[in-house]
Design a protein around this motif. Structure first.
Motif: not given
Length: 557
Positions: A219-226, A240-252, A290-294
């Motif tokens: 899944s994707f996690q986002f962080e924005t700088w407006c 930036v867009i971070k790629i995460c796996r389900a086992d790394e999130t408590s709701t996954g 890193t785990r940030y989408l290139d």
């Protein structure tokens, strides 16, 4: 003593800032008779001398009084402390007085800057625009009807042809991708001038964005700088867009919260733990270590996938498909055997939080910013929101409203001027932003077709004012007056306004070039319109460069 000095300085400063020759006021005429001027100056000089003598006497009296009171009070430290305190407040009062006077002079000269009160500013700004004479209403209408409306009629035909081929190409792309390892590509979305019906010049090129999502369990996690002072200029409007796996999130997954037992198996984690797939996304599409989408890695993946898709369906078509620009991931060009070409853009994007806002690696053409950022920094694009807002406003405007006509004419003039003097930092995105701001500030009734000339003047004045102030705010970021129907995320509406002209503050050479281009465009407006329009006795206008319509696409089934 301090009070007397303060009063003397106050009189002198008042005489200076109100002197008719140094700071002339509005609606005041200079007397032509020189003798009368000299006589009035002598009278004023005598009055000032008399006032000065009175003040000197008062100062002397106050000095004597201060000496006697000093002996009566006692300690000298108390007097010094009171004297310093009085001098401080006297100096502060003088500074405030000077600032008020300077502000008053600036206000009288018309330098008041209030971005929200555009209707009042139109009459006092636009100094370079005052000497420009635009063509009359009939000439503008004829010019638009014959030179620009023909281009608009070609848009629907060209758009239908490209849409069919793009859908076929993306369907083939899905079939060649590995569903367990590659990104999942969704349906394309048309954006830009071709889908907002204000494309002003050829060649016609459709712009599509193609949302993609990671395969499970990613899944994707986002962080924005407006915007804001803490955000560097090259990162404003990015994220930036971070790629995460389900086992790394408590709701996954719930398997880490519940004991499944020996006979039950978590299919999600068993799939993740397959050999060779654990780090596939991180290795191929993320920035190193890193785990940030290139964006470069995504571009390379998308180009390879498009090549495979075209190889699968190329036998169905009687033309060649090539990349027109390798620096842009999906800049494609169709080339027919006759030599004719047609271009379109397929750009991969990531959807932000189930909204119409997307992260985009690069803009197909003129975007809101051209500043270079790191590979992991993705631009925010509101292109879908802009298209929806224009459609939303068009329903409330009069029939045959002139808002898109004004934008077409302005875009046409800008392109022709760039071909004469070379391009500047001003883009079609800036021109569209000007129109969006005016759509929000002007009543709907003022956009009727009969007000074409007046609204075009407003757009030019607004643009000149923004260039002079080096300030043009993004229409969606920081705008809290947007209709709820658009569904703009709250975090963007509550952010500080994003200034699209902020780079001009430091890039002085680009700013001078852009200002020169704009002023040249103003001077050449009438000449450019007359050059592409020839008047005939019956009042009609014939374009000088009109070409017959010809088919663009031939396919075989």
């Amino acid at each position: 003593m301090p009070a007397g000095i303060f009063r003397v300085c106050l009189v002198v400063i008042t005489a200076i800032v109100n002197h008719p020759l140094l700071f002339p006021k509005e609606n005041v005429t200079v007397i032509e008779n020189t003798e009368e001027v000299i006589q009035k100056m002598k009278e004023r000089e005598e009055n000032l001398r008399t006032e000065q003598l009175k003040l000197e006497q008062e100062i002397a009296a106050q000095e004597a009084l201060a000496k006697s009171s000093e002996k009566a009070r006692g300690p000298e430290e108390q007097y010094s402390r009171n004297s310093l305190s009085w001098n401080f407040w006297s100096a502060l009062s003088m500074v405030v007085f000077l600032l008020i006077e300077l502000w008053r002079q600036d206000y009288q000269e018309g330098n008041w800057q209030d971005y929200t009160n555009e209707e009042d500013d139109m009459s006092i700004l636009g100094r370079a625009f005052k000497g420009i004479i635009l063509p009359d209403k009939a000439t503008l209408a004829n010019f638009y009807e014959r030179c620009l409306q023909a281009v608009t009629s070609d848009i629907a035909r060209n758009r239908e042809l490209v849409e069919g081929f793009a859908d076929d190409l993306l369907e083939a792309l899905r079939s060649v991708c590995n569903r367990d390892a590659d990104m999942e590509v969704e349906e394309s979305i048309g954006i830009g001038s071709m889908y907002e019906n204000w494309r002003a010049h050829k060649p016609l090129a459709c712009d599509f964005i193609v949302p993609f999502t990671p395969p499970e369990p990613y899944s994707f996690q986002f962080e924005t700088w407006c915007s804001g002072e803490s955000v560097p200029p090259d990162k404003q409007g990015c994220g930036v867009i971070k790629i995460c796996r389900a086992d790394e999130t408590s709701t996954g997954c719930i398997c880490d919260k519940t004991k499944l037992g020996e006979d039950l198996l978590c299919l999600l984690h068993s799939r993740m733990n397959q050999p060779g797939q654990n780090n596939h996304m991180e290795d191929l599409l993320c920035y190193k270590d890193t785990r940030y989408l290139d964006s470069d890695q995504v571009m390379a993946w998308f180009q390879v996938a498009l090549t495979k898709a075209w190889n699968k369906i190329s036998h169905k078509y009687e033309f060649n498909l090539t990349f027109s620009n390798l620096a842009v991931p999906g800049a494609l060009k169709i080339k027919f055997r006759s030599g004719k070409t047609i271009a379109f853009n397929l750009t991969p994007v990531v959807q932000y939080a189930d909204s119409d806002v997307y992260f985009i690696s690069s803009f197909p053409r003129s975007g809101p910013t051209e500043s270079y950022t790191c590979n992991i920094h993705w631009f925010l694009t509101f292109a879908v929101c802009e298209k929806r807002y224009i459609q939303f406003v068009s329903k409330m405007l009069p029939s045959n409203s002139c808002h898109l006509s004004c934008l077409q004419i302005l875009s046409f003039l800008h392109e022709k001027q760039c071909s004469l003097t070379g391009p500047g930092s001003l883009t079609n995105y800036h021109l569209k932003t000007v129109m969006l701001h005016l759509l929000q500030t002007h009543p709907s009734s003022e956009w009727a077709s009969k007000f074409l000339g007046a609204r075009l003047q407003d757009m030019l004045k607004f643009l000149e004012k923004s260039l002079q102030e080096k300030r043009l705010y993004h229409f969606f970021i920081g705008n809290r007056n947007l209709p709820e129907e658009l569904g703009i995320p709250v975090e963007f509406q509550r952010a500080e306004p994003l200034n699209l002209f902020r780079p001009f503050v430091l890039q002085r050479s680009d700013y001078r070039k852009t200002m020169d281009l704009f002023h040249e465009m103003l001077k050449n407006t009438a000449a450019l319109i007359n050059e592409y329009t020839m008047h005939v006795p019956n009042g009609r206008a014939i374009p000088l460069n009109k070409e017959p319509l010809q088919p663009y696409l031939n396919t075989t089934t």
